[in-house]
Design a protein around this motif. Structure first.
Motif, PDB file in Angstrom:
ATOM      1  N   THR A  89     -56.964 -22.572   9.570  1.00 45.63           N
ATOM      2  CA  THR A  89     -57.929 -22.233  10.539  1.00 45.63           C
ATOM      3  C   THR A  89     -57.467 -22.756  12.173  1.00 45.63           C
ATOM      4  O   THR A  89     -57.353 -24.048  11.910  1.00 45.63           O
ATOM      5  N   ILE A  90     -57.241 -22.147  13.116  1.00 43.17           N
ATOM      6  CA  ILE A  90     -56.932 -22.568  14.488  1.00 43.17           C
ATOM      7  C   ILE A  90     -58.061 -21.997  15.335  1.00 43.17           C
ATOM      8  O   ILE A  90     -58.448 -21.088  15.263  1.00 43.17           O
ATOM      9  N   GLU A  91     -58.497 -23.086  16.241  1.00 45.74           N
ATOM     10  CA  GLU A  91     -59.589 -22.846  17.130  1.00 45.74           C
ATOM     11  C   GLU A  91     -58.772 -22.610  18.650  1.00 45.74           C
ATOM     12  O   GLU A  91     -57.925 -23.458  18.698  1.00 45.74           O
ATOM     13  N   VAL A  92     -59.227 -21.425  19.328  1.00 47.78           N
ATOM     14  CA  VAL A  92     -58.614 -21.297  20.626  1.00 47.78           C
ATOM     15  C   VAL A  92     -59.885 -21.370  21.588  1.00 47.78           C
ATOM     16  O   VAL A  92     -60.827 -21.015  21.236  1.00 47.78           O
ATOM     17  N   THR A  93     -59.355 -21.819  22.801  1.00 52.28           N
ATOM     18  CA  THR A  93     -60.056 -22.036  23.896  1.00 52.28           C
ATOM     19  C   THR A  93     -60.770 -20.776  24.521  1.00 52.28           C
ATOM     20  O   THR A  93     -61.964 -20.920  24.976  1.00 52.28           O
ATOM     21  N   HIS A  94     -60.187 -19.722  24.485  1.00 48.71           N
ATOM     22  CA  HIS A  94     -60.642 -18.372  25.033  1.00 48.71           C
ATOM     23  C   HIS A  94     -60.217 -17.178  24.173  1.00 48.71           C
ATOM     24  O   HIS A  94     -59.065 -17.154  23.811  1.00 48.71           O
ATOM     25  N   PRO A  95     -60.929 -16.226  24.053  1.00 47.74           N
ATOM     26  CA  PRO A  95     -60.365 -15.049  23.647  1.00 47.74           C
ATOM     27  C   PRO A  95     -59.190 -14.306  24.103  1.00 47.74           C
ATOM     28  O   PRO A  95     -58.723 -13.738  22.937  1.00 47.74           O
ATOM     29  N   VAL A  96     -58.597 -14.500  25.165  1.00 47.27           N
ATOM     30  CA  VAL A  96     -57.378 -13.989  25.432  1.00 47.27           C
ATOM     31  C   VAL A  96     -56.220 -14.460  24.757  1.00 47.27           C
ATOM     32  O   VAL A  96     -55.336 -13.931  24.195  1.00 47.27           O
ATOM     33  N   TRP A  97     -56.497 -15.873  24.193  1.00 47.62           N
ATOM     34  CA  TRP A  97     -55.550 -16.554  23.486  1.00 47.62           C
ATOM     35  C   TRP A  97     -55.586 -16.045  22.053  1.00 47.62           C
ATOM     36  O   TRP A  97     -54.327 -16.274  21.269  1.00 47.62           O
ATOM     37  N   LEU A  98     -56.639 -15.327  21.706  1.00 45.75           N
ATOM     38  CA  LEU A  98     -56.630 -14.689  20.489  1.00 45.75           C
ATOM     39  C   LEU A  98     -55.581 -13.956  20.125  1.00 45.75           C
ATOM     40  O   LEU A  98     -54.735 -13.697  19.255  1.00 45.75           O
ATOM     41  N   ARG A  99     -55.349 -13.041  21.114  1.00 47.31           N
ATOM     42  CA  ARG A  99     -54.362 -11.972  21.395  1.00 47.31           C
ATOM     43  C   ARG A  99     -53.001 -12.491  21.239  1.00 47.31           C
ATOM     44  O   ARG A  99     -52.129 -12.246  20.470  1.00 47.31           O
ATOM     45  N   GLU A 100     -52.642 -13.702  21.983  1.00 51.35           N
ATOM     46  CA  GLU A 100     -51.337 -14.060  22.145  1.00 51.35           C
ATOM     47  C   GLU A 100     -50.985 -14.733  20.827  1.00 51.35           C
ATOM     48  O   GLU A 100     -49.927 -14.691  20.049  1.00 51.35           O
ATOM     49  N   PHE A 101     -51.974 -15.501  20.232  1.00 53.31           N
ATOM     50  CA  PHE A 101     -51.814 -16.211  18.994  1.00 53.31           C
ATOM     51  C   PHE A 101     -51.475 -15.175  17.613  1.00 53.31           C
ATOM     52  O   PHE A 101     -50.658 -15.445  16.696  1.00 53.31           O
ATOM     53  N   ASN A 102     -52.328 -14.078  17.691  1.00 55.07           N
ATOM     54  CA  ASN A 102     -52.251 -13.234  16.683  1.00 55.07           C
ATOM     55  C   ASN A 102     -50.715 -12.475  16.659  1.00 55.07           C
ATOM     56  O   ASN A 102     -50.224 -11.954  15.845  1.00 55.07           O
ATOM     57  N   ALA A 103     -50.156 -12.290  17.882  1.00 60.56           N
ATOM     58  CA  ALA A 103     -48.717 -12.092  18.329  1.00 60.56           C
ATOM     59  C   ALA A 103     -47.891 -12.782  17.468  1.00 60.56           C
ATOM     60  O   ALA A 103     -46.601 -12.366  16.964  1.00 60.56           O
TER      61      ALA A 103
END
Length: 135
Positions: A89-103
């Motif tokens: 499990t990784i915590e990201v600072t902003h929802p935009v980064w969720l998309r980047e990390f999912n890629a």
């Protein structure tokens, strides 16, 4: 025949050396009968290996390695939260980064498993900051 454990044997040897040589020289002679010194890091690793389960040790290792695995820029916007079974499990600072990390999910899973030299990660879960406290 009498059997002694290591401590009992050392106590007997210590007493005999003090009797033969006196207190000052006995302590120097005793060093021959003691195990050689070991590095603190080696002892700490063995202790951690005995006390913590493998999953906890893997999680500690990943927490330290996370910035190296993702690079400086991505490490600045993410934090390793935990490892449960094979899910990291990784915590990201902003929802935009969720998309980047999912890629990057497959690449990151490969990097994690390569770095740890075992298949400890089969899935990556990304959550927004504060998401780990929500039910």
């Amino acid at each position: 025949m009498v059997f002694f454990n290591k401590r009992g044997k050392l106590r007997i040897v210590s007493g005999l050396l003090r009797e033969w040589y006196g207190d000052e020289r006995a302590s120097r002679e005793m060093s021959v009968h003691c195990p050689p010194p070991r590095e603190l890091g080696e002892v700490a690793e063995q202790l951690v290996a005995q006390l913590l389960p493998q999953e906890s040790r893997d999680a500690m290792n990943l927490a330290v390695l996370w910035p190296q695995l993702v690079g400086k820029q991505l490490a600045a916007v993410s934090n390793f939260v935990g490892l449960k079974k094979t899910v990291v499990t990784i915590e990201v600072t902003h929802p935009v980064w969720l998309r980047e990390f999912n890629a990057l999910k497959k690449v990151l899973i490969t990097k994690i498993n390569t770095q740890c030299q075992r298949d400890i990660c089969r899935e990556l879960r990304f959550i927004p900051t504060g998401g780990r406290y929500q039910k």
